[in-house]
Design an enzyme around this catalytic site. Structure first.
Site, PDB file in Angstrom:
ATOM      1  N   SER A   8       0.837  -1.207   0.000  1.00 47.74           N
ATOM      2  CA  SER A   8       0.000   0.000   0.000  1.00 47.74           C
ATOM      3  C   SER A   8       0.866   1.249   0.000  1.00 47.74           C
ATOM      4  O   SER A   8       1.954   1.258   0.564  1.00 47.74           O
ATOM      5  CB  SER A   8      -0.938  -0.018   1.204  1.00 47.74           C
ATOM      6  OG  SER A   8      -0.446   0.822   2.217  1.00 47.74           O
ATOM      7  N   LYS A   9       0.317   2.282  -0.624  1.00 44.74           N
ATOM      8  CA  LYS A   9       1.041   3.556  -0.738  1.00 44.74           C
ATOM      9  C   LYS A   9       1.415   4.108   0.628  1.00 44.74           C
ATOM     10  O   LYS A   9       2.409   4.759   0.778  1.00 44.74           O
ATOM     11  CB  LYS A   9       0.125   4.640  -1.320  1.00 44.74           C
ATOM     12  CG  LYS A   9      -0.326   4.498  -2.693  1.00 44.74           C
ATOM     13  CD  LYS A   9      -0.809   5.861  -3.168  1.00 44.74           C
ATOM     14  CE  LYS A   9      -2.261   5.821  -3.513  1.00 44.74           C
ATOM     15  NZ  LYS A   9      -2.685   6.213  -4.781  1.00 44.74           N
TER      16      LYS A   9
END
Ligand code: GLU
Length: 469
Positions: free
Chosen positions: A234-235
């Protein structure tokens, strides 16, 4: 029939390594099939899109070997709004979709659950279009939808479990699910190779293909990429931007090769193979459908191997942006005019075997281009022991007297200076290294001193000696 694949990113953020992998899988598949790779920018989420993200996608693709001009597009989803609306209208006119004025609260009140899907209340009410009325697809009550997937076999979905889903909102705008299908149809896409997270949408999309009377594509849902805790990358949590890896000094060749090794391996127990072998041997059918671990440590080690395999001139050229500074990469700590390409070329082969990412070149060679070395205080404390001042005095005198300033002579001189004090070479080197380079580790010391030159070496040793008084 010509194979046509597409890569369809949404320009809503940095370009994700998982996206790069899907792009490469599409690219390889098109090449193997003598087909066409189409780039479509899915820019219909106006609130989240930014033009710079589109530019980021194009340049990131270029970096991993998918160059502008070598594919069809980019097309922009927003330019096909007319087609999306026309398809929604056709589905309505053919009775495959109906208008619905239920609110979420209505459905909840009827079903008694906030999780229940749509209950079909408006199916046969015969509502026409109107403000606030959504258009819903009438899913078949019976039968099943079989998705032909190159990676997953034939996932099968019972139609009665698929709710009558919305295809156009109350303001008439078609939803992504429909736009995505219509674009694939308009662009003649034969194979949809995309992330696993879209698999739950696939039976709905395939029903739309059927209802619009076009043969659906073959699908391939590529497994998610996860971190060491088996969480989806995930970012917010992980380093996922391809650009971040590029700017840190990962080589495009290492990166794209590594991405292809997620869930797949070339023949013969090898990992490092030329790209041409990957292009020849890669088969979507052989990709492991379970989540693939994106191992940053392994990627780093991998990159180091690619760096070592470069011809030295290529290594020198690849380091250049970090040494001279560019718009995209952090500028080095020296002024551009202080950079000396000849001095760098002299130490480059030594650095090449020691760094894993190109940005690491800077701390390895900064001592050559700065007027004064950047002294790391912890390193200084560690290296400067009792007796270091005397050792430096002796080294200064002996170096000063050297006739030839070369690595061999410097080494034997310091060896002798150390021996007089009962010190092995390693111990004798430490104060000299910190005085001259500012660090306890780095390139081989005597070669470094040779390149730095007599005058600068002696000046630094004397400055350190003064500090020790
Ligand atoms: N725009 C979608 C995404 O970025 C891609 C959907 C698809 O490939 O069908 O996730």
């Amino acid at each position: 029939m010509t194979v046509r694949v597409r890569f369809a990113p949404s320009p809503t953020g940095m370009f994700h390594v998982g996206g790069a992998r899907s792009a490469l899988q599409n690219w390889i598949f098109a090449k193997q099939q003598g087909g066409v790779f189409v780039l479509r920018i899915e820019d219909t989420d106006a609130a989240r899109n930014k033009p710079e993200w589109t530019e980021g996608i194009l340049s990131a693709l270029e970096w991993i070997g998918i160059a502008r001009g070598s594919y069809e597009g980019p097309y922009f989803q927003s330019s096909y709004a007319g087609e999306h609306r026309a398809a929604a209208q056709r589905l309505y006119e053919s009775g495959r979709a109906y208008y619905c004025d239920c609110t979420r609260e209505d459905v909840q009140a009827r079903t008694g659950s906030q999780y229940a899907g749509y209950d079909g209340y408006c199916r046969d009410r015969g509502l026409g279009p109107g403000e606030g009325r959504a258009l819903r697809f009438r899913t078949p009550d019976e039968g099943e939808t079989v998705v032909v997937d190159l990676i997953r076999g034939e996932p099968t979905f019972e139609n009665k479990l698929i709710e009558d889903f919305v295809i156009a909102r109350g303001d008439g705008s078609p939803v992504f699910l429909l736009a995505n299908v219509v674009d694939d149809m308009t662009m003649g896409i034969t194979h949809v190779i995309r992330a696993e997270e879209h698999l739950p949408n696939t039976p709905k999309q395939q029903l739309l293909w059927d209802a619009l009377g076009v043969k659906p594509p073959v699908w391939a849902h590529v497994p998610v990429v996860v971190n060491e805790k088996r969480q989806k990358l995930s970012k917010r949590r992980d380093k996922v931007a391809l650009e971040a890896y590029r700017d840190e000094g990962y080589l495009a060749d290492a990166m794209r090769n590594y991405l292809m090794l997620l869930g797949w391996a070339p023949s013969g127990d090898r990992e490092i193979v030329p790209w041409s072998v990957i292009e020849e041997e890669y088969r979507l059918e052989d990709v492991n459908p379970s989540p693939a671990f994106f191992d940053e440590k392994k990627l780093r080690a991998f990159n180091g191997e690619y760096i070592r395999a470069l011809p030295v001139e290529e290594f020198i050229a690849a380091c250049e942006p970090w040494l001279t500074g560019t718009d995209t990469i952090a500028p080095p700590p020296w002024q551009p005019e202080e950079f000396d390409p000849a001095a760098f070329a002299a130490v480059a082969p030594l650095a090449q075997t020691r760094i894993a990412v190109l940005s690491e070149i800077v701390p390895n060679v900064d001592f050559l281009f700065l007027a004064d070395p950047l002294i790391d205080e912890a390193a200084w404390t560690k290296a400067m022991k009792e007796g270091s001042a005397e050792l430096l005095d002796a080294a200064i005198a002996a170096f000063d007297a050297l006739e030839s300033w070369d690595a061999e002579s410097l080494k034997s001189t310091l060896e002798a200076v150390g021996a007089e004090r009962g010190l092995k070479l390693g111990k004798a080197q430490a104060p000299v290294r910190v005085a001259v380079t500012g660090r306890t580790v780095g390139l081989p010391l005597f070669e470094s001193l040779q390149v730095l030159g007599r005058e600068r070496t002696l000046t630094r040793l004397r400055a350190a000696r003064v500090r020790l008084v």
